[in-house]
Design a protein around this motif. Structure first.
Motif, PDB file in Angstrom:
ATOM      1  N   HIS A  76       0.845  -1.197   0.000  1.00 13.66           N
ATOM      2  CA  HIS A  76       0.000   0.000   0.000  1.00 13.66           C
ATOM      3  C   HIS A  76       0.881   1.248   0.000  1.00 13.66           C
ATOM      4  CE1 HIS A  76       1.247  -0.298   4.132  1.00 13.66           C
ATOM      5  NE2 HIS A  76       0.590  -1.432   4.255  1.00 13.66           N
ATOM      6  N   PRO A  77       0.333   2.420  -0.257  1.00 12.33           N
ATOM      7  CA  PRO A  77       1.131   3.648  -0.210  1.00 12.33           C
ATOM      8  C   PRO A  77       1.799   3.836   1.150  1.00 12.33           C
ATOM      9  CG  PRO A  77      -0.970   4.067  -1.281  1.00 12.33           C
ATOM     10  CD  PRO A  77      -1.048   2.683  -0.714  1.00 12.33           C
ATOM     11  N   GLU A  78       3.014   4.370   1.139  1.00 17.01           N
ATOM     12  CA  GLU A  78       3.790   4.477   2.376  1.00 17.01           C
ATOM     13  C   GLU A  78       4.886   5.520   2.218  1.00 17.01           C
ATOM     14  OE1 GLU A  78       5.395   0.562   2.958  1.00 17.01           O
ATOM     15  OE2 GLU A  78       6.324   0.524   0.986  1.00 17.01           O
ATOM     16  N   TRP A  79       5.640   5.743   3.291  1.00 17.85           N
ATOM     17  CA  TRP A  79       6.817   6.595   3.228  1.00 17.85           C
ATOM     18  C   TRP A  79       7.959   5.821   2.577  1.00 17.85           C
ATOM     19  CZ3 TRP A  79       4.596  10.839   3.621  1.00 17.85           C
ATOM     20  CH2 TRP A  79       3.770  11.207   4.675  1.00 17.85           C
ATOM     21  N   ALA A  80       9.120   6.429   2.520  1.00 17.13           N
ATOM     22  CA  ALA A  80      10.255   5.801   1.841  1.00 17.13           C
ATOM     23  C   ALA A  80      10.751   4.575   2.602  1.00 17.13           C
ATOM     24  CB  ALA A  80      11.388   6.814   1.695  1.00 17.13           C
ATOM     25  N   ASN A  81      11.360   3.651   1.867  1.00 18.36           N
ATOM     26  CA  ASN A  81      11.902   2.431   2.449  1.00 18.36           C
ATOM     27  C   ASN A  81      13.180   2.014   1.733  1.00 18.36           C
ATOM     28  OD1 ASN A  81       9.873   0.814   4.441  1.00 18.36           O
ATOM     29  ND2 ASN A  81       8.711   2.072   2.998  1.00 18.36           N
ATOM     30  N   ILE A  82      14.097   1.421   2.498  1.00 18.56           N
ATOM     31  CA  ILE A  82      15.227   0.690   1.948  1.00 18.56           C
ATOM     32  C   ILE A  82      14.957  -0.780   2.195  1.00 18.56           C
ATOM     33  CG2 ILE A  82      17.721   0.321   2.000  1.00 18.56           C
ATOM     34  CD1 ILE A  82      16.928   3.132   1.137  1.00 18.56           C
ATOM     35  N   ARG A  83      15.091  -1.612   1.159  1.00 23.86           N
ATOM     36  CA  ARG A  83      14.850  -3.048   1.323  1.00 23.86           C
ATOM     37  C   ARG A  83      16.003  -3.824   0.693  1.00 23.86           C
ATOM     38  NH1 ARG A  83       9.500  -1.117  -0.171  1.00 23.86           N
ATOM     39  NH2 ARG A  83       8.089  -1.287   1.606  1.00 23.86           N
ATOM     40  N   PHE A  84      16.381  -4.918   1.338  1.00 22.73           N
ATOM     41  CA  PHE A  84      17.440  -5.744   0.760  1.00 22.73           C
ATOM     42  C   PHE A  84      17.185  -7.211   1.073  1.00 22.73           C
ATOM     43  CE2 PHE A  84      18.736  -3.712   4.685  1.00 22.73           C
ATOM     44  CZ  PHE A  84      19.294  -4.705   5.470  1.00 22.73           C
ATOM     45  N   SER A  85      17.526  -8.035   0.092  1.00 20.10           N
ATOM     46  CA  SER A  85      17.239  -9.463   0.145  1.00 20.10           C
ATOM     47  C   SER A  85      18.529 -10.253   0.311  1.00 20.10           C
ATOM     48  CB  SER A  85      16.529  -9.898  -1.136  1.00 20.10           C
ATOM     49  OG  SER A  85      16.446 -11.300  -1.226  1.00 20.10           O
TER      50      SER A  85
END
Length: 325
Positions: A76-85
């Motif tokens: 859903h809409p949200e603030w910024a994110n950093i994601r790593f796998s």
């Protein structure tokens, strides 16, 4: 999913604790069909107190699915994110097509859904960046990065986070140790980035977004004590969108989060008080999620359903955009 532009080159990927826990670790297994309840877990970790104005949470999603088995959900809409796998076997979609992601990506504030897919077992970490964190750490205005996902490389706008993945994962999975390493990295980043002059006003605007009685940009500007023009300038830089869209997004997410917490409810029971009628809500749903409420309800949400409940217990808010600064 509706057809939306997907910009894919070497840089742009997509456009479009248990309460009382002493170690900060909390997780809940979701109740899902097809045996996914035992295959997916979500954990949320609170940042250190000095980081709380800048980051909403650190979160870990572990997929213990069989090799070749796919899991799909819609953010859903949200603030910024950093994601790593950890294993890199993940992708995001637009228009029904999915595109492989690099091991670590940054996503600016979003005003529309992003579909994502995990193929086989993996572990994914995320760091939620609040508006004050954006202006403190990022050189690019938030509206330039809004609704985009980019690879975190040393020459990208997300350069401060380029080494986060390598600094987080160890030889063996250890969620608590990994969360501590993320927190240490965020402390180091903040230490070399001085506070910004607009931070107090950004904090004031952010807090006012939780006032459900605010129905217009004029009301918001009066409460903050600034002109509408100044308000829009700061909102674009720190929040990614003009204030009118921010108020609309908050209203929508207040309703959506109630449904995610209890999918047995009818949509009419989840409506925010600022919606005129159900048709008004349906129009917002189509704008932000790219589908009708009935279509969304017919889909399984193996990640977001669990994460919403877990996040409510751990961080005090069902979705990141409803996290109080």
């Amino acid at each position: 999913m509706p057809d939306r532009p997907c910009l894919c080159d070497t840089t742009y990927i997509h456009e479009g604790k248990r309460a009382g826990s002493t170690d900060g670790d909390d997780w809940i297994r979701p109740v899902l069909k097809q045996g996914l309840a035992d295959a997916i877990s979500t954990r949320f970790f609170r940042p250190s107190a000095e980081l709380a104005p800048y980051f909403s949470s650190y979160y870990l999603i572990e997929f213990a699915v069989s090799p070749g088995e796919t899991v799909t959900d819609w953010l859903h809409p949200e603030w910024a994110n950093i994601r790593f796998s950890e294993d890199g076997n993940w992708s995001i979609g637009s228009g029904g097509e999915f595109h492989a992601l690099p091991p670590i990506v940054g996503t600016g504030p979003t005003s529309r859904t992003i579909s994502f897919r995990v193929n086989g077992p993996t572990r994914i970490w995320g760091v939620g960046i609040l508006p004050r964190g954006w202006v403190r750490l990022m050189d690019a205005p938030a509206n330039v990065m809004a609704d985009r996902t980019l690879a975190c490389t040393p020459d990208s706008p997300y350069a401060p986070f380029a080494e986060l993945r390598e600094r987080t994962f160890g030889e063996e999975p250890d969620a608590i140790a990994e969360a501590q390493r993320i927190d240490q990295t965020m402390q180091e980043l903040l230490a070399i980035r001085p506070p910004q002059l607009d931070e107090p006003r950004i904090g004031s605007i952010h807090r006012r977004l939780f006032d459900s009685e605010l129905a217009s940009v004029t009301d918001l500007a009066e409460k903050i004590g600034m002109s509408s023009r100044s308000l829009e300038r700061i909102c674009l830089r720190a929040f990614g969108f003009p204030p009118k869209l921010l108020l609309r997004r908050q209203r929508f997410l207040r309703s959506l989060s109630q449904y995610l917490l209890d999918p047995t409810q009818t949509w009419i029971k989840t409506l925010d008080e600022n919606y005129v009628d159900q048709a008004h809500f349906v129009r917002d749903f189509q704008k932000f999620m790219g589908m009708s409420p009935s279509c969304y309800a017919a889909l399984e949400h193996p990640v977001l359903g669990s994460a919403t409940r877990t996040r409510t217990i751990t961080a005090g808010a069902p979705v990141q955009a409803l996290h109080r600064p």
